[in-house]
Motif scaffolding. Sequence first.
Motif, PDB file in Angstrom:
ATOM      1  N   CYS A   1       0.819  -1.214   0.000  1.00  0.00           N
ATOM      2  CA  CYS A   1       0.000   0.000   0.000  1.00  0.00           C
ATOM      3  C   CYS A   1       0.854   1.267   0.000  1.00  0.00           C
ATOM      4  O   CYS A   1       0.342   2.373  -0.101  1.00  0.00           O
ATOM      5  CB  CYS A   1      -0.960   0.002   1.193  1.00  0.00           C
ATOM      6  N   LYS A   2       2.157   1.073   0.126  1.00  0.00           N
ATOM      7  CA  LYS A   2       3.058   2.240   0.234  1.00  0.00           C
ATOM      8  C   LYS A   2       2.903   3.172  -0.969  1.00  0.00           C
ATOM      9  O   LYS A   2       2.972   2.756  -2.123  1.00  0.00           O
ATOM     10  CB  LYS A   2       4.504   1.763   0.337  1.00  0.00           C
ATOM     11  N   GLY A   3       2.649   4.431  -0.662  1.00  0.00           N
ATOM     12  CA  GLY A   3       2.542   5.433  -1.712  1.00  0.00           C
ATOM     13  C   GLY A   3       1.213   5.427  -2.458  1.00  0.00           C
ATOM     14  O   GLY A   3       0.987   6.225  -3.347  1.00  0.00           O
ATOM     15  N   LYS A   4       0.337   4.511  -2.110  1.00  0.00           N
ATOM     16  CA  LYS A   4      -0.967   4.454  -2.779  1.00  0.00           C
ATOM     17  C   LYS A   4      -1.942   5.355  -2.014  1.00  0.00           C
ATOM     18  O   LYS A   4      -1.744   5.637  -0.821  1.00  0.00           O
ATOM     19  CB  LYS A   4      -1.518   3.022  -2.760  1.00  0.00           C
ATOM     20  N   PRO A   5      -3.021   5.737  -2.680  1.00  0.00           N
ATOM     21  CA  PRO A   5      -4.019   6.566  -1.979  1.00  0.00           C
ATOM     22  C   PRO A   5      -4.623   5.847  -0.774  1.00  0.00           C
ATOM     23  O   PRO A   5      -5.089   6.477   0.167  1.00  0.00           O
ATOM     24  CB  PRO A   5      -5.101   6.797  -3.046  1.00  0.00           C
TER      25      PRO A   5
ATOM     26  N   GLU B   1     -14.161  -8.432   7.134  1.00  0.00           N
ATOM     27  CA  GLU B   1     -13.781  -7.061   6.816  1.00  0.00           C
ATOM     28  C   GLU B   1     -12.487  -7.057   6.036  1.00  0.00           C
ATOM     29  O   GLU B   1     -11.630  -7.914   6.247  1.00  0.00           O
ATOM     30  CB  GLU B   1     -13.542  -6.280   8.110  1.00  0.00           C
ATOM     31  N   GLY B   2     -12.329  -6.065   5.161  1.00  0.00           N
ATOM     32  CA  GLY B   2     -11.068  -5.950   4.443  1.00  0.00           C
ATOM     33  C   GLY B   2     -10.928  -4.583   3.806  1.00  0.00           C
ATOM     34  O   GLY B   2     -11.892  -3.819   3.726  1.00  0.00           O
ATOM     35  N   VAL B   3      -9.696  -4.263   3.399  1.00  0.00           N
ATOM     36  CA  VAL B   3      -9.469  -3.015   2.664  1.00  0.00           C
ATOM     37  C   VAL B   3      -8.581  -3.310   1.465  1.00  0.00           C
ATOM     38  O   VAL B   3      -7.684  -4.150   1.522  1.00  0.00           O
ATOM     39  CB  VAL B   3      -8.814  -1.917   3.543  1.00  0.00           C
ATOM     40  N   PHE B   4      -8.826  -2.578   0.387  1.00  0.00           N
ATOM     41  CA  PHE B   4      -8.017  -2.713  -0.820  1.00  0.00           C
ATOM     42  C   PHE B   4      -6.658  -2.068  -0.574  1.00  0.00           C
ATOM     43  O   PHE B   4      -6.566  -0.952  -0.073  1.00  0.00           O
ATOM     44  CB  PHE B   4      -8.751  -2.027  -1.983  1.00  0.00           C
ATOM     45  N   THR B   5      -5.587  -2.793  -0.918  1.00  0.00           N
ATOM     46  CA  THR B   5      -4.244  -2.265  -0.636  1.00  0.00           C
ATOM     47  C   THR B   5      -3.779  -1.279  -1.703  1.00  0.00           C
ATOM     48  O   THR B   5      -2.785  -0.579  -1.509  1.00  0.00           O
ATOM     49  CB  THR B   5      -3.212  -3.408  -0.602  1.00  0.00           C
ATOM     50  N   GLY B   6      -4.470  -1.252  -2.831  1.00  0.00           N
ATOM     51  CA  GLY B   6      -4.020  -0.380  -3.922  1.00  0.00           C
ATOM     52  C   GLY B   6      -3.144  -1.111  -4.920  1.00  0.00           C
ATOM     53  O   GLY B   6      -2.836  -0.580  -5.987  1.00  0.00           O
ATOM     54  N   SER B   7      -2.712  -2.355  -4.571  1.00  0.00           N
ATOM     55  CA  SER B   7      -1.854  -3.117  -5.474  1.00  0.00           C
ATOM     56  C   SER B   7      -2.626  -4.236  -6.156  1.00  0.00           C
ATOM     57  O   SER B   7      -3.682  -4.659  -5.678  1.00  0.00           O
ATOM     58  CB  SER B   7      -0.686  -3.719  -4.692  1.00  0.00           C
TER      59      SER B   7
END
Length: 836
Positions: free
Chosen positions: A272-276, A304-310
């Motif tokens: 997730c580094k550097g992603k929104p 539950e979960g969250v999108f990492t952006g990758s």
Amino acid sequence: MSDYSPREIEKKWQSAWAKDNVDQVTEDKKKEKYYCLEMFPYPSGKLHMGHVRNYSIGDVFARYKKMRGYNVLHPFGWDSFGLPAENAAIKNNIHPAQWTYKNIDEMRRQMKDMGFGYDWTREVMTCHKDYYKWEQLFFVKMLNKGLAYKKKSTVNWCEDCKTVLANEQVQDGKCWRCGKNITTKEIEQWFFKITNYAQELLDGCDKLPGWPERVLTMQKNWIGRSEGAEVDFAIKGVKDTKLRIYTTRPDTIFGVTFMSIAPEHPLTASLCKGKPQEKEVLAFVDKIRRTSKIERTAEGGVKEGVFTGSYAINPLNNEEIPIYAANFVLMDYGTGAVMAVPGHDTRDFAFAKKYNIPIKVVIKADWMSANPTDAELKDAYVEPGIMVNSLEFNGINSELAISKISDYIESKKLGKKTINYRLKDWGISRQRYWGCPIPVIYCDKCGMVPVPEKDLPVVLPEDAKLTAIGDNPLSKIDSFVNVKCPKCGGMGHRETDTMDTFVESSWYYARYTAPKDEPSGINKEKAAYWLPVDQYIGGIEHAIMHLLYARFFHKVLRDFGYLTGDEPFKNLLTQGMVIKDGHKMSKSLGNTVDPDYIINKYGADTARLFSVFAAPPEKDLDWNDHGVEGCYRFIGRIWRFIDNNSSIWNEMKGISVLSQNVSAANLSPEIKKLRSFTHKTLKKVTSDIDIFGLNTAVAAMMELVNEIYKIDVSKINKDDKKVLKEVTEILVLMLTPFAPHASCELWNELGNDGMAIQHIWPSVDEKAVIEDHKLIVVQINGKVRAKMEIPTGTSEEKVKKIAFADVNVKKFIEGKEIKKVIYVEGKLLSIAVSGS
RNA sequence: GCCCGGAUGGCGGAAUGGCAGACGCAAGGGACUUAAAAUCCCUCGGUUCUUACGAGCUGUGUGAGUUCGAGUCUCACUCCGGGCACCA
């Protein structure tokens, strides 16, 4: 003899047994050995009815086996390390050792009052250095073999008390002392590598026919072997790092539409580094980290979960798929990352619906179209079917595709087939005082150094200050912590963690075979003579953990050369709980029954008898004070019968009548019948005890007593009296394992020398059991219409003839067509008729 | 959610596919006793018919099924208990 006053005779016989050491055993090659063991108790302070039941069942069985001529080892001891002693110490300002030994003394007194036949010379206490020093030796050996190791792992942590909490000390996610929400903390902890033995522990389940099927099922499920594949997924835009997943369903790999990884996964932060999404993901990870283990699993399945952006790339079709961090993915199972296939996994399906992720079908049932609409696909399709949307694998059966796709993955070096176990390594570190010290010293120069064998035991220091807050009290004792390094002689410091108390209970059964033995802790020859435990008896609550750990330890000690054989316990009986007023008996519910009260009012024999009579051993026992009375009356009835007929026993004194060949000619019919009934009862009681049908064994003896009471003793002849003595002797001997005190007394009262408990179990006179008449039940269309006494051996034709002549039978078959007649030899005649 | 058990009178429980309720408790009745306790004996699932002896029907959580015959076997369901580590 006078009225039945149990306490007097019980005290008398208990001291007689102790004086003669009747329960002490040694290895005797001439006799067949039998090792009967009940799970040892934690010395909580007082015996409760659960103990009374457990040890009564075991004692009946052990005494029975002794009477059957076995050399019976029946030992007892105390599982005496553990948390309650520390809590009591803090609460009452008393040293855990003092509290523990005081409890042991009290409970030992109660055990002796119950008249249990233990070889007390073999008593062990796990909190004594003579016991735990061997455990430390085993630990060092395991360390040297790589079976003990350290790794980071999470514990429950209370920030206010600055202390580690056991699961038991966490109540509704809060610290039981201060009420503050607890968090988790990662610390270095010791583990035993039980996973090395996963396959053997699993295979062993099929070699234990003497264990209850359900316990084996639970153990198998706990070990949880699964076959699958590990597959590496590339990460979009990242070169060298791949995301490795584990799946049991490689056949669904073309249906992957997202990835789930554990929040603690080492890649989560970089993904997730550097992603929104970075902030959101890190907040989620932080939240999960802070939730206690208990809370996390007790959340009731909220996914539950969250999108990492990758994005990951599916190695089989190069599709880009989003990577989510999800609370339900566990870092310590598989690889900590899962390929998600919502089309064919119910959990993934729910997750995809919640977060609007596409659902793709790759396995088709007959009723499905290849690209079903949402309306068509109401839930994941988890059954096998025909492969679709899977390139060259289309059209084949999905079960076949599992191996085909696995092979393909291996051949393309995208991953490999693997076997996974749910079983985790056994975490044994406890940041506690009252436990066995882990014998390791840390040195700045030499690193971690095990304590050499000659320096064992590492004795638990007595001068600890116990409080509910702060670190392990051991770490504050300078004289304990600061020691010289055994290797270089420089200053080092001791490990202050102690071992999980499950370690002590994993090998005590072996220590009993030579409890005083030096210098190895386990005497190989003696252990080889006595082991395995022939019958192990204990609560169902230990079905998994304790029994699995003990099996593991047995295999480790076997591999170290201490023990022979692969399994510690040949037969297992899991007994039910003692219930009162609809709940498990417990101090906190205030529904306990004090065994002392029962013993004082009715005697130990009654307490023993009732605890095996009220329910079959495997089932829960509903405690009812009135029921006790019935068992007391039963012993009283036998007592009075023998007392009232002392003239007969005097007349017969010195005449051995047990299982004699009695000439039937001179016997009166009632006595002949009684003798037959007695031998039938003996046969039933014997076979019932063999299969732990203790409740029905007692019921059978009660029936016999009822029969004896029907005899008018004043009207019987001399030969009848002989038989009456035989009958009574058999009754007393059958009663002996259940009520040994009263039985010993009555045995002497009948004019016999010696102790009933040392007498051989009586044998059945098979001739007496044979019946000359059989009761045949006549059924018409399944309903009983007549009963007939028919001489044994009457032919089928004749039975039918008699039956059809019966008035009632005639009434029910009159004018009807007989369709079928079935005869069960000596038992039943079934007639099927039709029409009206 | 998953796994494992269980369900039989007023109660605890018994019954290799073959008489449902053994045995014990509670309850009721009788004997003994000045009396009570203790003890000993009898009755005791529900229901209908019968003055009575007795006879019938019904009954093992629910509904189907297999069988000459089911508490027991098969399938579906309901409720209760226990265990659990969301197991990819």
